[in-house]
Motif scaffolding. Structure first.
Motif, mmCIF file in Angstrom:
data_model
loop_
_atom_site.group_PDB
_atom_site.id
_atom_site.type_symbol
_atom_site.label_atom_id
_atom_site.label_comp_id
_atom_site.label_asym_id
_atom_site.label_seq_id
_atom_site.Cartn_x
_atom_site.Cartn_y
_atom_site.Cartn_z
ATOM 1 N N ILE A 192 0.918 -1.185 0.004
ATOM 2 C CA ILE A 192 0.026 0.146 0.060
ATOM 3 C C ILE A 192 1.133 1.247 0.131
ATOM 4 N N MET A 193 0.582 2.403 -0.939
ATOM 5 C CA MET A 193 1.448 3.351 -1.092
ATOM 6 C C MET A 193 0.249 4.601 -0.653
ATOM 7 N N LEU A 194 0.652 5.285 0.431
ATOM 8 C CA LEU A 194 -0.276 6.413 0.970
ATOM 9 C C LEU A 194 0.592 7.679 0.847
ATOM 10 N N PRO A 195 0.032 8.458 -0.037
ATOM 11 C CA PRO A 195 0.707 9.699 -0.203
ATOM 12 C C PRO A 195 0.004 10.690 1.014
ATOM 13 N N LEU A 196 0.777 11.883 1.553
ATOM 14 C CA LEU A 196 0.620 12.499 2.488
ATOM 15 C C LEU A 196 1.218 14.007 2.355
ATOM 16 N N SER A 197 0.658 15.007 3.001
ATOM 17 C CA SER A 197 1.407 16.258 2.883
ATOM 18 C C SER A 197 1.533 16.564 4.444
ATOM 19 N N ASP A 198 2.872 17.606 4.571
ATOM 20 C CA ASP A 198 3.513 17.941 5.920
ATOM 21 C C ASP A 198 2.653 18.603 6.663
ATOM 22 N N VAL A 199 1.173 18.191 7.134
ATOM 23 C CA VAL A 199 0.658 19.076 8.007
ATOM 24 C C VAL A 199 1.445 19.497 9.444
ATOM 25 N N PRO A 200 1.436 20.702 9.945
ATOM 26 C CA PRO A 200 0.460 22.069 9.454
ATOM 27 C C PRO A 200 1.408 22.639 8.569
ATOM 28 N N ASN A 201 2.467 22.559 8.039
ATOM 29 C CA ASN A 201 3.273 23.076 7.097
ATOM 30 C C ASN A 201 2.622 23.385 5.873
ATOM 31 N N TYR A 202 2.165 22.229 5.262
ATOM 32 C CA TYR A 202 1.420 22.146 4.027
ATOM 33 C C TYR A 202 2.476 22.768 2.965
ATOM 34 N N ALA A 204 5.103 20.158 1.310
ATOM 35 C CA ALA A 204 5.596 18.921 0.700
ATOM 36 C C ALA A 204 4.777 17.656 0.736
ATOM 37 N N VAL A 205 5.030 16.922 -0.087
ATOM 38 C CA VAL A 205 4.168 15.613 -0.311
ATOM 39 C C VAL A 205 5.274 14.544 -0.326
ATOM 40 N N PHE A 206 5.050 13.616 0.494
ATOM 41 C CA PHE A 206 5.670 12.458 0.690
ATOM 42 C C PHE A 206 4.948 11.109 0.495
ATOM 43 N N PRO A 220 8.849 7.840 5.845
ATOM 44 C CA PRO A 220 8.560 8.770 4.883
ATOM 45 C C PRO A 220 9.489 8.771 3.575
ATOM 46 N N CYS A 221 9.105 9.000 2.537
ATOM 47 C CA CYS A 221 10.111 9.054 1.172
ATOM 48 C C CYS A 221 9.476 10.369 0.341
ATOM 49 N N LEU A 222 10.329 11.378 0.242
ATOM 50 C CA LEU A 222 9.905 12.825 -0.474
ATOM 51 C C LEU A 222 9.331 12.493 -1.691
ATOM 52 N N VAL A 223 8.353 13.194 -1.930
ATOM 53 C CA VAL A 223 7.760 13.135 -3.693
ATOM 54 C C VAL A 223 7.869 14.501 -4.257
ATOM 55 N N GLY A 228 9.692 28.231 -3.944
ATOM 56 C CA GLY A 228 8.432 28.651 -4.830
ATOM 57 C C GLY A 228 7.172 27.777 -5.004
ATOM 58 N N HIS A 229 7.097 26.740 -4.045
ATOM 59 C CA HIS A 229 6.229 26.041 -4.262
ATOM 60 C C HIS A 229 5.537 25.614 -2.689
ATOM 61 N N ALA A 230 4.328 25.248 -2.461
ATOM 62 C CA ALA A 230 3.828 24.956 -1.367
ATOM 63 C C ALA A 230 2.605 23.490 -1.731
ATOM 64 N N PHE A 231 3.388 22.250 -1.718
ATOM 65 C CA PHE A 231 2.580 21.402 -2.327
ATOM 66 C C PHE A 231 1.784 20.503 -1.439
ATOM 67 N N GLU A 232 0.607 20.310 -1.435
ATOM 68 C CA GLU A 232 -0.204 19.593 -0.155
ATOM 69 C C GLU A 232 -1.253 18.679 -1.108
ATOM 70 N N GLU A 233 -2.352 17.915 -0.362
ATOM 71 C CA GLU A 233 -3.320 17.340 -0.745
ATOM 72 C C GLU A 233 -3.249 16.584 -2.224
ATOM 73 N N PRO A 234 -2.348 15.596 -2.038
ATOM 74 C CA PRO A 234 -2.081 14.842 -3.086
ATOM 75 C C PRO A 234 -3.096 13.770 -3.398
ATOM 76 N N ALA A 235 -3.333 13.609 -4.562
ATOM 77 C CA ALA A 235 -4.548 12.776 -5.219
ATOM 78 C C ALA A 235 -3.971 11.801 -6.254
ATOM 79 N N PRO A 236 -3.682 10.578 -5.725
ATOM 80 C CA PRO A 236 -3.024 9.457 -6.549
ATOM 81 C C PRO A 236 -4.024 8.720 -7.756
ATOM 82 N N ILE A 237 -3.598 7.803 -8.494
ATOM 83 C CA ILE A 237 -4.316 7.100 -9.379
ATOM 84 C C ILE A 237 -3.476 6.004 -10.027
ATOM 85 N N LEU A 238 -3.650 4.856 -9.905
ATOM 86 C CA LEU A 238 -2.817 3.861 -10.579
ATOM 87 C C LEU A 238 -3.649 3.365 -11.690
#
Length: 383
Positions: A192-202, A204-206, A220-223, A228-238
């Protein structure tokens, strides 16, 4: 196109749905809920939020009454995600903040270990879509007398299709500040691969991974992250061809970005902009191999938009979005999530405010013959 109200409570603020298909006769819809307030506060600002879940045995045509998940006592949480596994197990991922009364924080906690209401609900902390409801700074501590500390990431496990959750595991997200995901994970290569973001910084995604059905999790493994970016709320699909496509919200550019993986999520492409100014997203692969993506349009005209990729997520034709829902009164909307019915129609769940000012969970059903989303349909057009 058919629009309907899924859940509406006069005394509650219901928002941020995620739709997951555990089986054809077991659709699961999780969302956030708190008390209805004069102003809009989302989970990072309100300690009373809990996650609620509804179930459908007929592909969203009818729904059970909402019930708290995983159980009573789990409140002060962010938006949640669901992961139905091939084994029949359903996982609920949930970030829970540590909350305190303001009086307790001031008397017993060290400065710098908690966030005061002025910082939680002030203009600088509110995202662009909430700024319309920012209260007067001088009254914040009086109106919202609580403080927020850190928090923890939890996985809750159900062996009865999401009816009950009887086992919980905390995920260690260090060195990241926390792990929040408003969508679930995917099963790939026996894990199972679960993507998350670094709450409460919002920012980075890992990913974290589990090889034992969600009982234990990897480091965790950084994605995606970067200046210049603030990545959060990843939505994955296989996808059926084995590629993993993940859309990311970027709070700097206010555009969706995309990353892809060809090796089961072990490595990722550099994030690139899709050009889509709506967010956050959810995706489903259509029968013909194209990807349908829905996102909330928090700019005029307010509504829910659908984009289609013909090349496995490589491009999205961002200037021509299909209008899933238009005519919504303001930017208090979004977080659409979708599923494909057996008849080929798309069921899109989202939250929005109605004409009476009640924010609830709504849905639109897109029939291919009626709307033409398989070819060309009504569009928002340029901009």
């Amino acid at each position: 196109m058919d629009h309907r109200t899924v859940h509406r409570d006069l005394h509650a603020y219901s928002a941020h749905p995620h739709l997951a298909v555990a089986a054809n006769d077991n659709w699961l819809l999780v969302f956030t809920q708190s008390r209805r307030r004069a102003g809009v506060l989302h989970p990072p600002q309100d300690p009373l939020y809990c996650n609620m879940m509804m179930r459908s045995a007929d592909e969203g045509r009818s729904w059970s009454a909402p019930s708290v998940v995983p159980d009573f006592g789990w409140q002060g949480v962010e938006c949640a995600g669901l992961t139905p596994l091939r084994s029949g197990v359903v996982l609920l991922n949930q970030w829970r903040f540590d909350w305190h009364t303001l009086a307790h924080a001031e008397a017993h906690l060290a400065p710098g270990t908690y966030t005061r209401p002025e910082d939680l609900t002030g203009a600088a902390a509110m995202a662009a879509e909430l700024r319309d409801w920012t209260p007067e700074k001088a009254t914040l501590a009086e109106r919202y007398p609580w403080a927020r500390g850190g928090g923890e990431t939890w996985i809750h496990r159900s062996v009865d299709g999401g009816a009950t959750f009887t086992a919980s595991t905390r995920i260690d997200t260090a060195p990241f500040s926390g792990g929040y995901g408003m969508r679930g994970g995917i099963e790939v290569d026996g894990e199972i691969m679960l993507p998350l973001s670094d709450v409460p910084n919002y920012a980075a995604v890992f990913t974290v991974r589990s090889g034992d059905g969600g009982n234990s999790w990897s480091e965790p493994c950084l994605v995606a992250a970067g200046e210049g970016h603030a990545f959060e709320e990843p939505a994955p699909i296989l996808l059926r061809n084995g590629r993993i496509v993940m859309l990311l919200r970027d709070n700097i550019s206010r555009m969706l970005h995309v990353v892809t993986s060809e090796d089961a999520g072990l490595s990722w492409s550099v994030p690139s902009s899709t050009g889509i100014c709506d967010y956050p997203a959810d995706m489903v692969e259509l029968d013909d191999g194209r990807i349908a993506c829905v996102a909330g349009r928090r700019r005029e005209p307010f509504g829910i938009a659908l984009y289609v990729s013909n090349d496995s997520g490589g491009s999205w034709n961002p200037t021509h979005a299909l209008a899933v829902r238009t005519g919504l009164p303001n930017r208090d909307l979004g977080y659409p999530s979708l599923a494909l019915r057996a008849d080929g129609s798309l069921f899109v769940a989202y939250y929005a405010q109605d004409i009476e000012g009640i924010t609830g969970i709504h849905a639109s059903v897109l029939m291919p013959e009626a709307t033409g989303w398989r070819q060309e349909g009504p569009e928002y057009g340029e901009g």
